[in-house]
Design a protein around this motif. Structure first.
Motif: not given
Length: 131
Positions: A65-83
């Motif tokens: 899928a393609t997911v449009i987000v409001d803050d790509l940096d926050a996604v990266v931080a959350g994603l990497t923190a979750a493994g």
């Protein structure tokens, strides 16, 4: 971080041939249509239609899928923190910043932070209509 929109990906051989039925199905014209590398894309309703030579489409076919987000940096931080891991580093396109990631459970997703003009044109009218 907020998900603004999620697109189901449709892989097609001919973008122009695929759009008439989708226009009828969603009752609207494409919100976006542009070329990126050797592929063409159109966003219509909740579909991201991707066309081009099979070998070029294969470069992007790993994401579900393609997911449009409001803050790509926050996604990266959350994603990497979750493994999760970034599988394709951040790049830019006509729509904004994007990257590909694999979640800890194995799902692969493209995340995009749109340029403000697209958020204002596509997301805000939908949000305002829901009030």
């Amino acid at each position: 971080m907020t998900v603004l929109k999620t697109y189901a990906r449709l892989w097609v051989d001919d973008l122009d041939a695929s759009l008439p039925f989708l226009r009828t199905l969603v009752g609207a014209e494409p919100d976006l249509r542009f070329a990126f590398d050797a592929i063409e894309l159109a966003a219509i309703g909740d579909f991201l239609v991707i066309a081009g030579p099979p070998e070029e489409r294969a470069r992007y076919g790993h994401a579900s899928a393609t997911v449009i987000v409001d803050d790509l940096d926050a996604v990266v931080a959350g994603l990497t923190a979750a493994g999760g891991v970034i599988t394709t580093p951040e790049a830019t396109s006509p729509t904004g910043r994007h990257l590909y990631a694999r979640h800890a459970g194995g799902a692969q997703v493209e995340y995009v932070e749109w340029v403000p003009e697209l958020v204002d044109r596509i997301i805000r009218p939908c949000a305002d209509a829901g009030r």
